[in-house]
Write an enzyme that holds these catalytic residues in place. Structure first.
Site, PDB file in Angstrom:
ATOM      1  N   GLN A  99     -24.603  -1.264  61.992  1.00  0.00           N
ATOM      2  CA  GLN A  99     -24.217  -0.258  60.990  1.00  0.00           C
ATOM      3  C   GLN A  99     -25.388   0.649  60.626  1.00  0.00           C
ATOM      4  OE1 GLN A  99     -23.494  -3.517  60.766  1.00  0.00           O
ATOM      5  NE2 GLN A  99     -21.551  -3.901  59.739  1.00  0.00           N
TER       6      GLN A  99
ATOM      7  N   ASP B  76     -21.938  -6.708  48.578  1.00  0.00           N
ATOM      8  CA  ASP B  76     -20.524  -7.039  48.787  1.00  0.00           C
ATOM      9  C   ASP B  76     -19.972  -7.863  47.638  1.00  0.00           C
ATOM     10  OD1 ASP B  76     -21.696  -6.563  51.639  1.00  0.00           O
ATOM     11  OD2 ASP B  76     -19.550  -6.152  51.672  1.00  0.00           O
TER      12      ASP B  76
HETATM   13  O1  MRU Z   1     -19.526  -5.781  57.284  1.00  0.00           O
HETATM   14  P1  MRU Z   1     -19.658  -4.502  56.524  1.00  0.00           P
HETATM   15  O2  MRU Z   1     -20.125  -3.363  57.365  1.00  0.00           O
HETATM   16  O3  MRU Z   1     -18.405  -4.176  55.734  1.00  0.00           O
HETATM   17  O4  MRU Z   1     -20.805  -4.797  55.444  1.00  0.00           O
HETATM   18  C1  MRU Z   1     -21.107  -3.802  54.512  1.00  0.00           C
HETATM   19  C2  MRU Z   1     -22.258  -4.107  53.647  1.00  0.00           C
HETATM   20  O5  MRU Z   1     -22.824  -5.179  53.674  1.00  0.00           O
HETATM   21  C3  MRU Z   1     -22.632  -3.037  52.641  1.00  0.00           C
HETATM   22  O6  MRU Z   1     -24.005  -3.062  52.375  1.00  0.00           O
HETATM   23  C4  MRU Z   1     -21.881  -3.269  51.328  1.00  0.00           C
HETATM   24  O7  MRU Z   1     -20.516  -3.454  51.559  1.00  0.00           O
HETATM   25  C5  MRU Z   1     -22.064  -2.136  50.373  1.00  0.00           C
HETATM   26  S1  MRU Z   1     -21.211  -0.651  50.885  1.00  0.00           S
HETATM   27  C6  MRU Z   1     -21.474   0.489  49.662  1.00  0.00           C
END
Ligand code: MRU
EC number: 5.3.1.23
Length: 344
Positions: A192, A233
């Site tokens: 990401q 999260d």
């Molecule tokens: O697995 P993902 O890509 O959904 O994980 C996302 C994250 O860990 C982000 O840092 C978190 O959701 C914050 S998004 C503003």
């Protein structure tokens, strides 16, 4: 660029799996499309997952043929539970779904309930933009012109309604003609950081340098990193924070180098019902995310452990930046005060 958008008959999402090579929008026409898109990370990031699930529930409810309120509520509960089963860690998913459920608890007709659900889902999205801007303003107050700030994963505009959480200060700094240099960890296994953060910030004209995850310590030292800022999260009542795998490592390194480590997140990510980080469910994902890169196999057929998130203990967090301000220190006492006067 909107991560998710409601259009009466369907939802569109920016396909985050196609980035950075292709800017592609997908149409989600039913609840299964929504569930699949969340599971496959086509839409991802805690607030964006919540918004998409909310629109998904409103879309599903729109198709119910019954006029009987009891049957309507039974269908809604079934579909709420289905969407809630898509991913376990980001609490915004459950927060958004439950906010929709509460919004129709006293509905007097099926038609009224259907309209209310759509309205509530749109409100969540509209509010999130304002919330992220406020988070960005608070975060920016911690930084100075020329600061070099490290981040991981993508907690940006495409993971929210706009601006992002951890990336909001970079976007706002740009608006205010202040210079912040971003150091983006690539964020294995799904990249990401490389695919999304590097793309999003460079598109916005922010100075961004990409590093692999194992370069974090050397970069902190050699580039004199001023601060680390990450999204979240789920934040437990004591401040322990679940975020993308690799976050804990950055927090430990930041601590070792005496660099401030900030978590930026909306109140909808704070889960006061979850006491500590040990109680946060950590999603484990398919082994292919580790054994393959962009579809190419890079490893023999061995056992794989693929936790999507880790938990940073509150002692390693210098401050939690929310739309209501920045808290630090005794999170257990201070986090609940942020909710005073807030609809939950
Ligand atoms: O697995 P993902 O890509 O959904 O994980 C996302 C994250 O860990 C982000 O840092 C978190 O959701 C914050 S998004 C503003």
């Amino acid at each position: 660029m909107k991560s998710v958008q409601w259009h009466d008959t369907h939802i569109t999402i920016l396909n985050q799996q196609a980035l950075p090579h292709k800017t592609e929008y997908l149409e989600l026409k039913n609840i299964k499309d929504v569930w699949d898109a969340i599971v496959a990370l086509k839409v991802r990031g805690a607030p964006a997952i919540g918004m998409t699930a909310a629109f998904g529930l409103a879309l599903a409810a729109k198709s119910y043929e019954t006029n009987d309120l009891a049957q309507f509520h039974a269908n809604l509960k079934r579909d709420r539970d289905y969407l809630a089963s898509s991913r376990p860690t980001a609490v915004n998913l459950f927060w958004a779904l439950d906010r929709l459920m509460k919004s129709v608890a006293n509905a007097t007709s099926v038609n009224e309930a259907k309209t209310t659900l759509i309205h509530e889902a749109i409100c969540i999205q509209v509010e999130d933009e304002d919330v992220c801007r406020r988070i960005g303003e608070h975060a920016l107050s911690l930084f100075q012109d020329g600061d070099r700030i490290m981040t991981i994963c993508n907690a940006g505009a495409i993971a929210t309604a706009r601006y992002g959480t951890a990336l909001a200060p970079f976007h706002l700094a740009k608006e205010k003609e202040m210079t912040l240099h971003a150091y983006a960890c690539e964020t294995r296994p799904v990249l990401q950081g490389a695919r999304l953060t590097a793309w999003e910030l460079s598109q916005a004209g922010v100075d961004v340098t990409l590093i692999t995850d194992n370069m974090a310590a050397q970069t902190m030292k050699a580039k004199r990193i001023s601060a680390v800022i990450v999204g979240a999260d789920r934040i437990a009542a004591n401040g322990d924070t679940a975020n993308k795998i690799g976050t804990l490592g950055l927090a430990i390194l930041a601590n070792a180098f005496n660099i401030p480590f900030y978590v930026a997140a909306p109140l909808s990510t704070i889960d006061l019902q979850t006491e500590t980080g040990d109680d946060i469910p950590i999603e484990e994902r398919a082994k292919e995310e580790v054994t393959h890169i962009a579809g190419v196999n890079i490893a023999p057929n061995v056992n794989v452990y693929n936790p999507a998130f880790d938990v940073t203990p509150h002692e390693l967090i210098t401050g939690i930046i929310t739309e209501k301000g920045i808290v630090s220190g005794d999170y257990k006492t201070k986090l609940p005060t942020l909710f005073e006067g807030v609809f939950t």
